[in-house]
Scaffold this motif. Structure first.
Motif, PDB file in Angstrom:
ATOM      1  N   GLU A 113      -0.231   3.831  -2.877  1.00  0.00           N
ATOM      2  CA  GLU A 113      -0.263   5.256  -2.560  1.00  0.00           C
ATOM      3  C   GLU A 113       0.646   6.082  -3.473  1.00  0.00           C
ATOM      4  O   GLU A 113       0.222   7.141  -3.974  1.00  0.00           O
ATOM      5  N   PRO A 114       1.920   5.654  -3.726  1.00  0.00           N
ATOM      6  CA  PRO A 114       2.741   6.465  -4.638  1.00  0.00           C
ATOM      7  C   PRO A 114       2.145   6.574  -6.046  1.00  0.00           C
ATOM      8  O   PRO A 114       2.195   7.651  -6.669  1.00  0.00           O
ATOM      9  N   SER A 115       1.587   5.467  -6.560  1.00  0.00           N
ATOM     10  CA  SER A 115       0.995   5.530  -7.901  1.00  0.00           C
ATOM     11  C   SER A 115      -0.215   6.459  -7.924  1.00  0.00           C
ATOM     12  O   SER A 115      -0.401   7.246  -8.870  1.00  0.00           O
TER      13      SER A 115
ATOM     14  N   ILE B 260       0.835  -1.205   0.000  1.00  0.00           N
ATOM     15  CA  ILE B 260       0.000   0.000   0.000  1.00  0.00           C
ATOM     16  C   ILE B 260       0.871   1.256   0.000  1.00  0.00           C
ATOM     17  O   ILE B 260       0.671   2.183  -0.792  1.00  0.00           O
ATOM     18  N   THR B 261       1.845   1.273   0.915  1.00  0.00           N
ATOM     19  CA  THR B 261       2.672   2.479   1.053  1.00  0.00           C
ATOM     20  C   THR B 261       3.717   2.611  -0.051  1.00  0.00           C
ATOM     21  O   THR B 261       4.130   3.734  -0.379  1.00  0.00           O
ATOM     22  N   GLY B 262       4.153   1.475  -0.606  1.00  0.00           N
ATOM     23  CA  GLY B 262       5.215   1.535  -1.611  1.00  0.00           C
ATOM     24  C   GLY B 262       4.736   1.419  -3.029  1.00  0.00           C
ATOM     25  O   GLY B 262       5.541   1.610  -3.968  1.00  0.00           O
ATOM     26  N   ASN B 263       3.439   1.102  -3.231  1.00  0.00           N
ATOM     27  CA  ASN B 263       2.953   0.916  -4.594  1.00  0.00           C
ATOM     28  C   ASN B 263       1.666   1.687  -4.848  1.00  0.00           C
ATOM     29  O   ASN B 263       1.597   2.540  -5.736  1.00  0.00           O
TER      30      ASN B 263
ATOM     31  N   THR C 269       7.493   7.332 -14.367  1.00  0.00           N
ATOM     32  CA  THR C 269       7.607   6.815 -12.995  1.00  0.00           C
ATOM     33  C   THR C 269       6.446   5.900 -12.645  1.00  0.00           C
ATOM     34  O   THR C 269       6.614   4.910 -11.917  1.00  0.00           O
ATOM     35  N   SER C 270       5.274   6.161 -13.144  1.00  0.00           N
ATOM     36  CA  SER C 270       4.090   5.373 -12.789  1.00  0.00           C
ATOM     37  C   SER C 270       4.145   3.954 -13.324  1.00  0.00           C
ATOM     38  O   SER C 270       3.447   3.063 -12.813  1.00  0.00           O
TER      39      SER C 270
END
Length: 372
Positions: free
Chosen positions: A50-52, A45-48, A102-103
């Motif tokens: 949410e950043p996306s 969640i925090t590394g994939n 980046t996405s």
């Protein structure tokens, strides 16, 4: 279990603590595995997710700002403002390309990748449209540029915003589903860990009760047997077949041997006391006889002492008589010595007379012979 019963107390404790340690290790391993799964969801969640999602939201803002700058650039602006707008559009275009690039590392689902591809193509088309729009402005065809930005630019912008909204919705759904899965996994992990802890505590409690019973029951039997012995009952045997072959069992066997030896010793003492009682009765009878004999001997000694006293008096009288007789004898001896001298002289005179008679006899014999 039977083999465990006959282990020493130290080994029983060692095995018990080993099992508890193993259960703790299992509990820790399961808890670690569950927490690792939960951590994987959280990291996802925090590394994939949410950043996306943040990245796409940022792109949405950049696209909106890009559109606003285009509209302002097509309005009444000075030459300096047009240059500033042109540089700003270039910066925004570069940032949007960077966001799209980046996405790609965070969008892993096929639906997301398809939306990402579609969005990238639409942006490339919008960039091409921007170049066409900029060329009209550079040529001074402001009216044509306005018509282009409204007639062709608005549909492209709406398509681009629609793709961004679809991707945002997909990422939002992904975030919600992942959060729900993480929450479900969290509650399931709590329940599983709690159940496992309860099971471990139950096993530890059952093990403690079993081990305590294996130690408490033999000690209770020893206590009851000690009370019987203290009450004087040495005939009640201990049930050694139900005892374990541990330190308490060894103590119980030694206790039983002590009870048996004590019973035998008391029997021997009783026999010895009975025999001594008989000997004491015999001794009392002998003592009575001896006392009677001693009494008789005492009377006889009394008589003997009386006789000895009388004899002593008699001896004293005899001694006095003997002294007197000795004195008389001494006197008689003196008289006898004098008489002996007289007798010697008499004997000598008689000898002389005998010689004379012998001579006379010989003379008479000779005369008789001569006369014959």
């Amino acid at each position: 279990m039977m083999g465990f019963r006959h282990l020493s107390i130290g080994r029983k404790l060692g095995v018990s603590f080993g099992i508890i340690g193993l259960l703790v290790v299992v509990l820790g391993g399961v808890s670690g595995y569950l927490l690792q799964r939960l951590n994987a969801h959280v990291e996802y969640i925090t590394g994939n997710v949410e950043p996306s999602l943040v990245n796409i939201l940022r792109m949405d803002v950049l696209v909106s700002d890009f559109r606003q700058i285009q509209l302002r650039q097509s309005g009444f602006a000075t030459s300096e403002e047009k240059i500033q707008f042109q540089n700003a559009l270039k910066q925004y275009s570069a940032q949007i390309r960077q966001v799209l690039q980046t996405s790609q590392q965070w969008l892993t689902l096929p639906q997301e990748q398809a939306l990402q591809t579609k969005l990238t193509e639409q942006w490339h088309q919008y960039e091409a449209f921007q170049q066409q729009f900029q060329s009209l402005l550079d040529e001074g065809s402001t009216a044509d540029a306005k018509d282009l930005i409204v007639e062709e630019g608005l549909p492209k912008y709406q398509q681009l915003k629609s793709s961004l909204s679809a991707l945002e919705a997909a990422l939002n759904d992904k975030s919600v589903n992942t959060s729900k899965a993480a929450t479900t996994l969290f509650h399931a992990s709590i329940w599983q860990i709690s159940t496992l802890i309860g099971l471990v505590l139950l096993l530890v409690l059952l093990g403690a009760l079993g081990l305590g019973a294996q130690i408490r029951k033999p000690l209770h039997s020893l206590l009851q047997q000690a009370k019987r012995i203290a009450a004087g009952d040495l005939t009640h045997p201990m049930n050694l077949s139900q005892l374990n072959r541990d330190e308490i069992g060894t103590l119980a066997h030694a206790f039983a041997d002590m009870q048996q030896n004590l019973h035998q010793l008391i029997e021997q003492v009783a026999m010895t006391v009975s025999h001594m009682s008989e000997q004491v009765e015999t001794g009392q009878h002998v003592a009575k006889n001896s006392a009677s004999s001693i009494s008789t001997q005492e009377q006889e000694l009394t008589y003997l002492a009386t006789a000895m006293n009388e004899m002593t008096s008699t001896v004293a009288d005899v001694a006095r008589s003997t002294i007197h007789a000795a004195q008389e004898a001494q006197h008689a001896a003196t008289e006898a010595s004098n008489g002996g001298q007289v007798v010697a002289r008499t004997i000598k005179a008689i000898q002389l007379v005998a010689d004379d008679v012998e001579q006379t006899t010989a003379l008479i014999t000779s005369l008789a012979q001569d006369s014959s």
